[in-house]
Write an enzyme that holds these catalytic residues in place. Structure first.
Site, PDB file in Angstrom:
ATOM      1  N   SER A  37      -1.736   4.331  -0.564  1.00  0.00           N
ATOM      2  CA  SER A  37      -2.738   4.505   0.196  1.00  0.00           C
ATOM      3  C   SER A  37      -3.766   5.723   0.573  1.00  0.00           C
ATOM      4  CB  SER A  37      -1.859   4.314   1.654  1.00  0.00           C
ATOM      5  OG  SER A  37      -2.906   3.948   2.835  1.00  0.00           O
TER       6      SER A  37
ATOM      7  N   ASP B  72     -13.456   8.510 -10.151  1.00  0.00           N
ATOM      8  CA  ASP B  72     -14.724   7.893 -10.248  1.00  0.00           C
ATOM      9  C   ASP B  72     -15.878   8.564 -10.348  1.00  0.00           C
ATOM     10  OD1 ASP B  72     -13.366   5.357 -10.301  1.00  0.00           O
ATOM     11  OD2 ASP B  72     -14.361   4.377  -8.578  1.00  0.00           O
TER      12      ASP B  72
ATOM     13  N   LYS C 238      -1.309   0.153  -2.909  1.00  0.00           N
ATOM     14  CA  LYS C 238      -1.455  -0.251  -1.253  1.00  0.00           C
ATOM     15  C   LYS C 238      -2.850  -0.235  -0.946  1.00  0.00           C
ATOM     16  CE  LYS C 238      -0.925  -0.094   3.317  1.00  0.00           C
ATOM     17  NZ  LYS C 238      -2.102   0.352   4.098  1.00  0.00           N
TER      18      LYS C 238
END
Length: 445
Positions: free
Chosen positions: A302, A313, A327
């Site tokens: 999560s 990224d 998740k």
């Protein structure tokens, strides 16, 4: 499970047939339901009729509020493993948990196959000290079977007065027989951030959860490390998110912001395009561009995955460890008014800045490191991933990943992933991710 349910379901069918014969209204009820199968309002009428029949004919007089609560619970939990209804008591307890202090054992749990599954024990809590592991299934609490309980009922049974003891029966993958573990309850003070300086030139920061205290704790850690180590000597930071089950979205965004000068952290996309939200970094990079390594494993879920995905990224960090849990769904807490509790309802998926969905896929490390597992634990330390949970929300592109190793050695000297991170930073001369390939999609800034 399937065999166990066959008899009760057969008995229920027989009872319905008996009612159809005995009651003048039974045939009308059945015909009406069949004729209006796709009509939501007819189904609500059907619910009303079932409710009245249960009230009038059940062998003992039922509690109306429990009937309604059970119906709501069944409706919401049928959606996915993370949507749930919380009555007023459970809602209050959840607020206590996210504030960072609560009573209990210190484990993050979910429901799996009718049993309580340990997502992750929280560091320095009774559960962690007793040896509970990610992936353990709790089959009994104080001798009472968990099968048939709701998650809230099981959690409430594990809670109790401080210094009292509870006994959990644990089913562990690879173990020959269930394990009985006695744990003494404590007030759980969740200290979400711990840190120290390693080897005089690396800042190690362990983030165990994302509650209301996490960002403040992180800022204090960075400030303390920056004060103790001169900038020219500081080789970089290791942020350890292993076995961190997640928490609050706003904390994931603000933690990411502590390492990013600008740009998107995460986006959430719901059923309708107009529901898309984008969350961007704010406040500037507190580490002033120092090299960064993030540690993840099969127990990182999560909010942990949001942070790892954003820093990866943006080419801000190198990810070391094993694939994260996957998740990648957003649960919105919807209060239902005074005394009525709240819904935790899945309303969207998370996407990393490059547009990758986390759901049922997780974050893959740049450098995969498998720990050496003690012989007695071999075959037990691969975590069941989101993709393996019954009823999970499907991956956005249909590609799903299974679980990965979640073991973290108790002794730092045996921790291969951590030592790989230290070695990586010591060998780094420029940006920590300069040699990494760019993500396939452009990162919005």
């Amino acid at each position: 499970m399937r065999k166990t349910l066959l008899f009760p379901l057969g008995a229920l069918t027989g009872a319905c047939l008996t009612l159809l014969v005995a009651s003048p209204h039974g045939g009308v009820w059945a015909a009406r339901a069949a004729a209006s199968a796709d009509d939501a309002y007819s189904k609500l009428n059907l619910f009303g009729e079932v409710f009245e029949r249960v009230k009038a004919s059940y062998v003992e007089k039922p509690d109306n509020s429990k009937l309604i609560e059970g119906a709501i619970t069944g409706m919401v939990t049928s959606l996915d493993p993370h949507s749930r209804y919380m009555n007023d008591k459970a809602w209050t307890e959840m607020q206590e948990t996210t504030s960072g202090e609560f009573g209990g054992l210190g484990i993050e749990v979910t429901m799996e196959e009718g049993l309580v599954k340990v997502v992750s024990p929280i560091d320095d809590t009774p559960a962690s000290k007793a040896g509970l592991m990610s992936g353990d299934l709790i089959s009994k609490i104080d001798g009472e079977a968990v099968q048939g309980m709701t998650l809230e009922q099981a959690v409430n049974k594990m809670k109790g007065p401080v210094d009292t003891q509870t006994k959990l029966t644990i089913v562990r993958k690879g173990a020959d027989a269930p394990l009985d573990v006695a744990i003494k309850r404590e007030i759980i003070h969740v200290r979400p951030v711990r840190f120290h300086v390693e080897n005089g030139d690396i800042g190690y920061i362990r983030v165990t959860s994302f509650n209301e205290q996490t960002t403040d704790g992180l800022k204090k850690a960075i400030a303390s490390i920056s004060k103790d180590v001169p900038p020219e000597k500081l080789a970089g930071y290791v942020v350890d998110l292993r076995n961190n089950p997640g928490g609050l979205l706003d904390q994931a965004v603000s933690v990411s912001s502590a390492f990013l000068p600008r740009g998107e952290v995460v986006s959430t996309r719901g059923r309708n395009p107009e529901e898309t939200q984008r969350f961007t970094a704010r406040g500037g990079d507190l580490t002033k561009g120092k090299p960064l390594v993030v540690l993840v494993n099969g127990g990182s879920a999560s909010a942990s995955e949001i942070v790892a995905g954003a820093l990866h990224d943006h080419k801000r960090a190198t990810i070391i460890g094993t694939r994260s849990f996957g998740k990648g769904s957003v649960q919105t807490i919807i209060p239902l008014g005074a005394g009525n509790g709240a819904l935790a309802l899945t309303t969207a998926r998370y996407y990393t800045p490059s547009g990758r969905s986390i759901q049922a896929q997780g974050i893959a490390p740049d450098i995969e490191i498998l720990q050496d597992i003690p012989p007695e634990l071999k075959g037990r330390m691969d975590t069941m991933a989101e993709s393996q949970m019954r009823g999970h929300l499907q991956a956005a592109d249909g590609t799903e990943q299974t679980g990965s190793q979640s073991y973290v050695p108790p002794e730092e000297k045996d921790d291969k992933a951590l030592h790989t991170a230290y070695d990586f930073l010591h060998g780094q001369t420029g940006n920590a991710v300069a040699a990494k390939p760019a993500p396939k999609a452009a990162v919005p800034n």
